[in-house]
Design a protein around this motif. Structure first.
Motif, PDB file in Angstrom:
ATOM      1  N   PRO A  76       0.727  -1.563  -0.296  1.00  0.00           N
ATOM      2  CA  PRO A  76       0.081   0.125   0.407  1.00  0.00           C
ATOM      3  C   PRO A  76       0.682   1.198   0.188  1.00  0.00           C
ATOM      4  CG  PRO A  76      -0.959  -1.425   1.822  1.00  0.00           C
ATOM      5  CD  PRO A  76       0.377  -2.269   1.063  1.00  0.00           C
ATOM      6  N   GLN A  77       1.483   0.978   1.074  1.00  0.00           N
ATOM      7  CA  GLN A  77       2.622   2.473   0.680  1.00  0.00           C
ATOM      8  C   GLN A  77       3.881   2.826  -0.164  1.00  0.00           C
ATOM      9  OE1 GLN A  77       2.384   0.169   2.975  1.00  0.00           O
ATOM     10  NE2 GLN A  77       3.080   0.682   5.731  1.00  0.00           N
ATOM     11  N   ILE A  78       4.048   1.911  -0.586  1.00  0.00           N
ATOM     12  CA  ILE A  78       4.763   1.295  -2.243  1.00  0.00           C
ATOM     13  C   ILE A  78       3.900   2.520  -3.202  1.00  0.00           C
ATOM     14  CG2 ILE A  78       5.508   0.498  -4.551  1.00  0.00           C
ATOM     15  CD1 ILE A  78       6.697  -1.840  -2.493  1.00  0.00           C
ATOM     16  N   LYS A  79       2.281   1.881  -3.018  1.00  0.00           N
ATOM     17  CA  LYS A  79       1.059   2.294  -4.961  1.00  0.00           C
ATOM     18  C   LYS A  79       1.603   3.641  -4.073  1.00  0.00           C
ATOM     19  CE  LYS A  79      -1.594  -1.910  -5.512  1.00  0.00           C
ATOM     20  NZ  LYS A  79      -2.885  -2.378  -5.039  1.00  0.00           N
ATOM     21  N   ALA A  80       1.252   3.839  -2.881  1.00  0.00           N
ATOM     22  CA  ALA A  80       0.968   5.985  -2.294  1.00  0.00           C
ATOM     23  C   ALA A  80       2.123   6.503  -3.113  1.00  0.00           C
ATOM     24  CB  ALA A  80       0.683   5.689  -1.165  1.00  0.00           C
ATOM     25  N   ASP A  81       3.059   6.036  -3.094  1.00  0.00           N
ATOM     26  CA  ASP A  81       4.486   6.360  -3.028  1.00  0.00           C
ATOM     27  C   ASP A  81       4.625   6.676  -5.048  1.00  0.00           C
ATOM     28  OD1 ASP A  81       5.770   6.572  -1.011  1.00  0.00           O
ATOM     29  OD2 ASP A  81       6.771   4.938  -1.178  1.00  0.00           O
ATOM     30  N   LEU A  82       4.416   5.661  -5.736  1.00  0.00           N
ATOM     31  CA  LEU A  82       4.163   5.633  -7.397  1.00  0.00           C
ATOM     32  C   LEU A  82       3.490   7.256  -7.704  1.00  0.00           C
ATOM     33  CD1 LEU A  82       3.689   1.758  -7.905  1.00  0.00           C
ATOM     34  CD2 LEU A  82       5.656   3.843  -9.287  1.00  0.00           C
ATOM     35  N   ALA A  83       1.941   6.886  -6.656  1.00  0.00           N
ATOM     36  CA  ALA A  83       0.907   8.015  -6.869  1.00  0.00           C
ATOM     37  C   ALA A  83       1.058   9.678  -6.849  1.00  0.00           C
ATOM     38  CB  ALA A  83       0.061   7.402  -6.140  1.00  0.00           C
ATOM     39  N   ASP A  84       2.299   9.836  -5.579  1.00  0.00           N
ATOM     40  CA  ASP A  84       2.749  10.542  -5.301  1.00  0.00           C
ATOM     41  C   ASP A  84       3.781  11.495  -5.975  1.00  0.00           C
ATOM     42  OD1 ASP A  84       2.220  10.567  -2.978  1.00  0.00           O
ATOM     43  OD2 ASP A  84       3.689   9.649  -1.335  1.00  0.00           O
ATOM     44  N   LEU A  85       4.511  10.416  -7.341  1.00  0.00           N
ATOM     45  CA  LEU A  85       5.567  10.710  -7.979  1.00  0.00           C
ATOM     46  C   LEU A  85       4.782  10.511  -9.174  1.00  0.00           C
ATOM     47  CD1 LEU A  85       8.683   9.187  -7.200  1.00  0.00           C
ATOM     48  CD2 LEU A  85       8.324  11.443  -6.908  1.00  0.00           C
ATOM     49  N   GLY A  86       3.420  10.881  -9.402  1.00  0.00           N
ATOM     50  CA  GLY A  86       2.436  10.470 -10.912  1.00  0.00           C
ATOM     51  C   GLY A  86       3.295   9.274 -11.560  1.00  0.00           C
ATOM     52  N   ILE A  87       3.906   8.474 -11.280  1.00  0.00           N
ATOM     53  CA  ILE A  87       3.862   7.126 -12.036  1.00  0.00           C
ATOM     54  C   ILE A  87       3.142   6.005 -11.780  1.00  0.00           C
ATOM     55  CG2 ILE A  87       5.674   5.610 -12.050  1.00  0.00           C
ATOM     56  CD1 ILE A  87       6.694   8.153 -11.953  1.00  0.00           C
ATOM     57  N   PRO A  88       2.795   5.865 -12.964  1.00  0.00           N
ATOM     58  CA  PRO A  88       1.341   4.452 -13.243  1.00  0.00           C
ATOM     59  C   PRO A  88       2.115   3.657 -12.643  1.00  0.00           C
ATOM     60  CG  PRO A  88       1.990   5.207 -15.262  1.00  0.00           C
ATOM     61  CD  PRO A  88       3.255   6.149 -14.266  1.00  0.00           C
ATOM     62  N   ALA A  89       1.380   2.476 -11.991  1.00  0.00           N
ATOM     63  CA  ALA A  89       2.089   1.486 -11.033  1.00  0.00           C
ATOM     64  C   ALA A  89       2.108   0.260 -12.554  1.00  0.00           C
ATOM     65  CB  ALA A  89       0.876   0.484 -10.531  1.00  0.00           C
ATOM     66  N   PRO A  90       3.273  -0.518 -13.384  1.00  0.00           N
ATOM     67  CA  PRO A  90       3.866  -0.998 -13.781  1.00  0.00           C
ATOM     68  C   PRO A  90       3.411  -2.448 -13.862  1.00  0.00           C
ATOM     69  CG  PRO A  90       5.652  -1.573 -12.045  1.00  0.00           C
ATOM     70  CD  PRO A  90       4.261  -0.530 -11.875  1.00  0.00           C
TER      71      PRO A  90
END
Length: 196
Positions: A76-90
């Motif tokens: 969940p934290q990794i998903k939030a980190d990706l969202a913070d940076l505007g990066i789609p999940a691979p």
């Protein structure tokens, strides 16, 4: 003689340290903290690995052995980190399913790698702060456990050491940890090219 007196977690560390060092060196060669762009690639590796771990963190057999197993999840934290940076999940590639995934021995081996990376993330968190990231934005998954990283790790290794396993099962834990390091290495090759 020395080996008989060592703990299982110590033996596991000794058996996997070459793979661990190699992986660390390969990750750092890609300079994940040189820029936010590089860091985003590192996050994608973390995402893929922690997706692989989901079934392990929800395994009731392991939950009876490892304290607060479900709370150790970092996806969940990794998903939030990706969202913070505007990066789609691979996109989830078709990675082969882990052999014996539901078993205690495989789960313990993969958890050893995941929990160890959490212990080692203290240094990485400091590097992420230099990129302007923190536990509220972009580096949530690298932040320490509220109880402290060391205590969290000790609770895991204590569980690993007290689980009743025969020699063949212990060897299976070592092999599973090796497989987990290999899996991360594969994701690093995929997402974190080394310049030059």
């Amino acid at each position: 003689e020395m080996l008989a007196e060592s703990t299982r977690s110590q033996r596991l560390k000794a058996a996997t340290h070459v793979a661990h060092d190699r992986l660390d060196q390969r990750i750092m060669a890609a300079q994940p903290f040189a820029s936010r762009e590089n860091y985003a690639r590192f996050l994608q590796v973390q995402y893929r690995f922690h997706c692989d771990l989901e079934a392990i963190y929800s395994n009731p057999v392991l939950a009876s052995v490892v304290p607060e197993l479900a709370q150790r999840r970092r996806l969940p934290q990794i998903k939030a980190d990706l969202a913070d940076l505007g990066i789609p999940a691979p996109a989830m590639g078709a990675m082969p399913v882990v052999e014996g995934y539901g078993t205690q021995v495989v789960g313990l081996g993969w958890l050893y790698v995941a929990e160890g990376s959490n212990l080692g993330a203290a240094i990485l968190f400091k590097l992420a702060v230099r990129l302007g990231l923190d536990e509220q934005c972009g580096a949530r998954h690298l932040a320490g456990h509220p109880d402290g990283r060391a205590r969290h790790w000790r609770e895991f290794t204590a569980a690993l050491d007290r689980t009743e396993l025969g020699p063949l099962q212990e060897q299976a834990v070592v092999e599973a940890a090796g497989a987990a390091f290999d899996r991360v290495r594969g994701y690093v090759e995929q997402y974190m090219p080394v310049a030059g």
